[in-house]
Design a protein around this motif. Structure first.
Motif, PDB file in Angstrom:
ATOM      1  N   SER A 167       0.834  -1.202   0.000  1.00 41.46           N
ATOM      2  CA  SER A 167       0.000   0.000   0.000  1.00 41.46           C
ATOM      3  C   SER A 167       0.869   1.253   0.000  1.00 41.46           C
ATOM      4  O   SER A 167       1.719   1.426   0.890  1.00 41.46           O
ATOM      5  CB  SER A 167      -0.921   0.008   1.224  1.00 41.46           C
ATOM      6  OG  SER A 167      -1.770  -1.117   1.214  1.00 41.46           O
TER       7      SER A 167
ATOM      8  N   THR B 256       0.717   5.666  -1.557  1.00 39.36           N
ATOM      9  CA  THR B 256       0.011   6.715  -2.283  1.00 39.36           C
ATOM     10  C   THR B 256       0.794   8.010  -2.124  1.00 39.36           C
ATOM     11  O   THR B 256       1.890   8.022  -1.531  1.00 39.36           O
ATOM     12  CB  THR B 256      -1.435   6.879  -1.758  1.00 39.36           C
ATOM     13  OG1 THR B 256      -2.132   7.799  -2.587  1.00 39.36           O
ATOM     14  CG2 THR B 256      -1.446   7.395  -0.325  1.00 39.36           C
TER      15      THR B 256
ATOM     16  N   PHE C  16      -4.432  12.458   2.106  1.00 39.12           N
ATOM     17  CA  PHE C  16      -4.110  11.191   1.467  1.00 39.12           C
ATOM     18  C   PHE C  16      -5.085  10.141   1.997  1.00 39.12           C
ATOM     19  O   PHE C  16      -5.724  10.313   3.049  1.00 39.12           O
ATOM     20  CB  PHE C  16      -2.672  10.769   1.765  1.00 39.12           C
ATOM     21  CG  PHE C  16      -2.452  10.355   3.199  1.00 39.12           C
ATOM     22  CD1 PHE C  16      -2.578   9.029   3.592  1.00 39.12           C
ATOM     23  CD2 PHE C  16      -2.143  11.298   4.177  1.00 39.12           C
ATOM     24  CE1 PHE C  16      -2.385   8.638   4.913  1.00 39.12           C
ATOM     25  CE2 PHE C  16      -1.956  10.922   5.497  1.00 39.12           C
ATOM     26  CZ  PHE C  16      -2.079   9.591   5.868  1.00 39.12           C
TER      27      PHE C  16
ATOM     28  N   LEU D 276      -5.358   5.605   2.074  1.00 40.01           N
ATOM     29  CA  LEU D 276      -4.924   4.251   1.703  1.00 40.01           C
ATOM     30  C   LEU D 276      -6.062   3.294   2.044  1.00 40.01           C
ATOM     31  O   LEU D 276      -6.469   3.184   3.211  1.00 40.01           O
ATOM     32  CB  LEU D 276      -3.664   3.859   2.479  1.00 40.01           C
ATOM     33  CG  LEU D 276      -2.354   4.533   2.064  1.00 40.01           C
ATOM     34  CD1 LEU D 276      -1.286   4.314   3.136  1.00 40.01           C
ATOM     35  CD2 LEU D 276      -1.868   3.990   0.732  1.00 40.01           C
TER      36      LEU D 276
END
Length: 801
Positions: A30, A32, A40, A42
């Motif tokens: 994972s 980003t 953000f 995830l």
């Protein structure tokens, strides 16, 4: 249905949102990035205990342990901003992309934002404002040739996207053939860069890097840019498109600019300074697992008038030449109002066309990669100086150049990053149907090989390397005769008995050995010391060894010297850089000793009178001797943490150039003491306020006031009046600007308004070649030569779409 747990939050630095921060959970795939508002998210993270890492260029990495129990876990983090300039990644002069803090060579970076806010007629002037130690020789508002620490012409290598710029750059009136609207970034190397580039980088390098799209695939974006300047009525417009599809990136841009003569309160409108410029460019790049390949083509077309400074002796109004034979400079007609403020280009002008086609590619081989740059250029220069035959060029030269640059980045060995490479060029110059021939038709072949390495030893970064070069310059006998119909000069074949041998044949090889060694000591993230010693090399250019005739655009007869040796220099640099809580401070000191330094000197006869070979034109002969330049650049930028909206940036640049020709100094100890064209002490200060939050539809509006102080230049090469004293002056400038957002948060436009020389100060830069365009010993107003531009208001709008 069971909810899939997610991790989301906000990334800030000093409580301001930060985008493009990498967010990764260790042990999982994972990852980003934070978006424009700092947030953000995830998804699909199983419940459990993890460690999450936040990292990004310019910021110190943060690790946080998290425990996921519920469906949503909030993680907010405030990361520490490192010195932005030091964390910037540069590509010029370092072979591999590297952080600025790791390079011992002084390198400055100028962003597009900074260039936009320094609204100027040309790109070089924007760089001069933004980088201490960089100045420019100018011949009117559209011709600026960069000088770095007192050295210029082809001692400063200019690059476009890494490809060396090859035109007839040896002349005062020869500018840089680049579309300023297409440049997204400029990197400036201050100091010898011969190790990487070979000859012509003795003083440094300016790399002008075009825009590279980096947005979602399957998307087209673009911009329309327009700007206007009040002083010379300059109107500029540029339209660009960028498209990303799959692994391909496409860019196309078209630009046009036009201006009438510029104005100052001493001279009025300066006749012969209007110009028109057009640019086209396109590129396509593909990125694959094996690397990338980019192919690009550019076209530059500039028509620029040729000023000569002729005037009426009493009124000081500019006059214009209308005759060839029988021309009496004291009885020329006065330039009309239409001649002065119209956009039409007068018959006496230059027409410069520059074509560029190149490919740059990288091929990855595991831990190593091969980089290949191949390019072809053609520079076509016509200078029209015959008013009674307006279609007859006085100078007409075509320069064809093929560039090659091959670098192999070897696999790291024991922590050593190393590169081997070979680069150079083949060049051919040919005169066409002209009447004046200042240089011969010549061929040039250049090749050099180098080895460069760098290694990190704890807090110390060490880098350096060695290089060998060979350059061959040759030409055949070049004969010039007289055209029986026009009375003008013309090139004739060698077997024509009516011709005179203006350029006897020549063939010579020049060899150079160069290298550098430097280190950076990272005392902490905020404090470091840099030191570097470098040996540079420059072969004499064609005008220095081969010139023997009139350059119509410069109104100068140049005389070269075929016996000149290559220039070599040894430069020592030391710098201290500190990024504190409320201030950024840097001090750079340099000492530069040059062997076989080549410079221009006005030619006089035994009685001290100027030598006149072509009436109405000066005569300069090149000289060669030892020289020394030393100086410093000091900057202190204040940004109080208690007032984040405020910044106060200050810089000082000082250089002294000493002529070390012992024989000349023994006969002329005062007038020949200094080198020509050395800039005086310069101090720049800028007070700027930038809103940290939107104000209505204005996104981060700013207002700034800056002051540029230029001291008297009393350290000049005065022998034979090659240079004269230049009085100091102070210019006050101001600007405002902002992004304008729609209600949906989309940028509608970026607006920049700048006023230069607010108080309309009459001034002459010591590097303004128009300062010496004067035909009389004295004038009614006590002023000599042509003055720089007066007050100028600029408006610039960028509309993205």
């Amino acid at each position: 249905m069971a909810q899939t747990p997610c991790v989301k939050g906000l990334v800030t630095s000093k409580n301001s949102p930060v985008e493009n921060i990498n967010v990764k959970i260790l042990g999982l795939r994972s990852s980003t990035k934070s978006i424009s508002n700092g947030t953000f998210q995830l998804n699909g993270v199983p419940k459990g205990e993890y460690e999450i890492i936040f990292s990004g260029i310019g910021y110190k990495s943060e690790r946080i342990k998290i425990l996921i129990k519920s469906d949503t876990t909030i993680v907010n983090v405030d990361i520490l901003s490192l010195a932005e300039d030091l964390s910037d990644v540069v590509i010029t002069g370092v072979n591999r992309a590297t952080q600025l803090r790791k390079s011992p060579v002084p390198i400055a970076v100028l962003s597009k934002k900074a260039m936009d806010q320094n609204v100027n007629t040309n790109l070089i002037e924007a760089i001069v404002k933004g980088v201490p130690g960089v100045t420019a020789v100018t011949t009117g508002p559209n011709v600026s040739k960069p000088f770095i620490r007192g050295l210029g012409y082809n001692r400063v290598l200019t690059l476009y996207d890494g490809l060396r710029q090859e035109g007839q750059q040896w002349g005062d009136e020869h500018g840089i053939e680049v579309d300023e609207y297409g440049i997204a970034r400029a990197e400036v190397v201050k100091g010898p860069a011969s190790l990487t580039y070979g000859s012509d980088a003795l003083a440094g390098v300016i790399n002008m890097i075009p825009y590279n799209p980096n947005f979602e695939k399957g998307t087209m974006k673009g911009d329309f840019t327009t700007n206007y300047q009040s002083n010379n009525g300059m109107i500029g417009s540029s339209l660009g498109f960028a498209y990303v599809k799959n692994n391909w990136k496409y860019i196309i841009r078209a630009t046009g600019k036009a201006a009438h003569n510029y104005y100052n309160k001493i001279d009025g409108l300066v006749y012969g300074t209007a110009f028109k410029e057009y640019n086209l460019s396109a590129s396509a790049r593909v990125d694959k697992d094996w690397g990338f390949s980019k192919t690009a083509i550019t076209y530059y077309d500039n028509m620029m008038e040729i000023p000569d400074g002729s005037r009426d002796s009493l009124t000081r109004q500019f006059t214009k030449q209308i005759l060839d034979g029988g021309d009496d400079i004291k009885n020329r007609p006065i330039a009309s109002r239409n001649d002065l403020n119209g956009y039409a280009i007068n018959p006496l002008h230059q027409h410069i066309q520059h074509y560029r086609f190149y490919n740059t590619s990288q091929f990855k081989f595991g831990a190593s990669d091969l980089n290949i740059l191949l390019g072809g250029q053609q520079s076509v220069r016509r200078e029209y100086n015959h008013p009674t035959f307006p279609n007859q060029a006085g100078l007409y030269v075509v320069l064809n150049t093929f560039n090659y640059d091959i670098k192999y980045n070897l696999p790291d060995f024991s922590g050593v990053e190393s590169t081997i490479g070979v680069n150079g060029m083949y060049q051919g110059n040919r005169s066409k149907a002209a009447t004046d021939f200042p240089i011969p038709d010549y061929d040039l072949f250049d090749i050099g090989a180098f080895y460069f390495a760098k290694k990190t030893l704890g807090k110390i970064d060490v880098s350096g390397g060695v290089r060998m070069d060979r350059r061959n310059i040759n030409w055949d006998n070049f004969f010039v005769g007289t055209n029986a119909n026009t009375g003008f000069g013309e090139k004739v074949e060698a077997n024509n008995s009516t011709g005179n041998l203006q350029f006897p044949s020549f063939n010579k090889n020049y060899y150079g050995f160069s290298g550098s060694l430097g280190l950076t000591y990272n005392i902490s993230d905020k404090l470091l010391i840099k030191a570097n010693i470098a040996r540079g090399y420059r072969a004499p250019n064609i005008t220095e060894i081969g010139s023997n005739g009139l350059d119509p655009g410069a109104h100068i007869v140049y005389l070269g010297n075929r016996t000149f040796k290559p220039e070599f220099n040894l430069q020592e640099d030391i710098g201290i850089i500190a990024y504190l809580k409320d201030a950024d401070i840097s001090l750079e000191l340099f000492n530069n000793n040059i062997q076989n330094y080549i410079y221009q000197s006005r030619l006089s006869d035994a009685n001290g009178n100027p030598v006149v070979i072509v009436p109405g034109n000066l005569t300069y002969q090149y000289q060669q001797s030892k020289a020394r330049l030393y100086g410093a650049e000091f900057t202190i930028n204040l940004h109080p943490s208690s007032a984040k909206w405020l910044s106060f940036n200050n810089s000082l640049a000082y250089v002294v150039g000493l002529n070390q020709n012992k024989e000349l100094l023994s006969n002329h100890p005062k007038t020949a003491k200094y080198l020509p064209f050395i800039p005086p002490l310069q101090i720049r200060s800028e007070l700027k306020a930038t809103a940290k939050k939107p104000i209505g539809f204005l996104e981060k509006p700013y207002i700034k006031v800056d002051v540029a102080v230029f001291a008297d230049q009393d350290k000049f090469y005065a022998l034979d009046d090659t240079e004269t004293f230049t009085k100091g002056y102070t210019l006050v400038n101001a600007g405002v600007g902002s992004s304008i957002k729609s209600k949906l948060g989309k940028t509608v436009m970026d607006l920049f308004i700048q006023v230069d020389n607010i108080f309309n100060i009459a001034h002459q830069s010591n590097l303004n070649r128009l300062k010496y365009f004067e035909y009389y010993q004295s004038s009614p107003n006590g002023r000599s030569g042509i003055y720089n531009m007066g007050r100028n208001m600029s408006f610039k709008i960028i509309v993205p779409f």
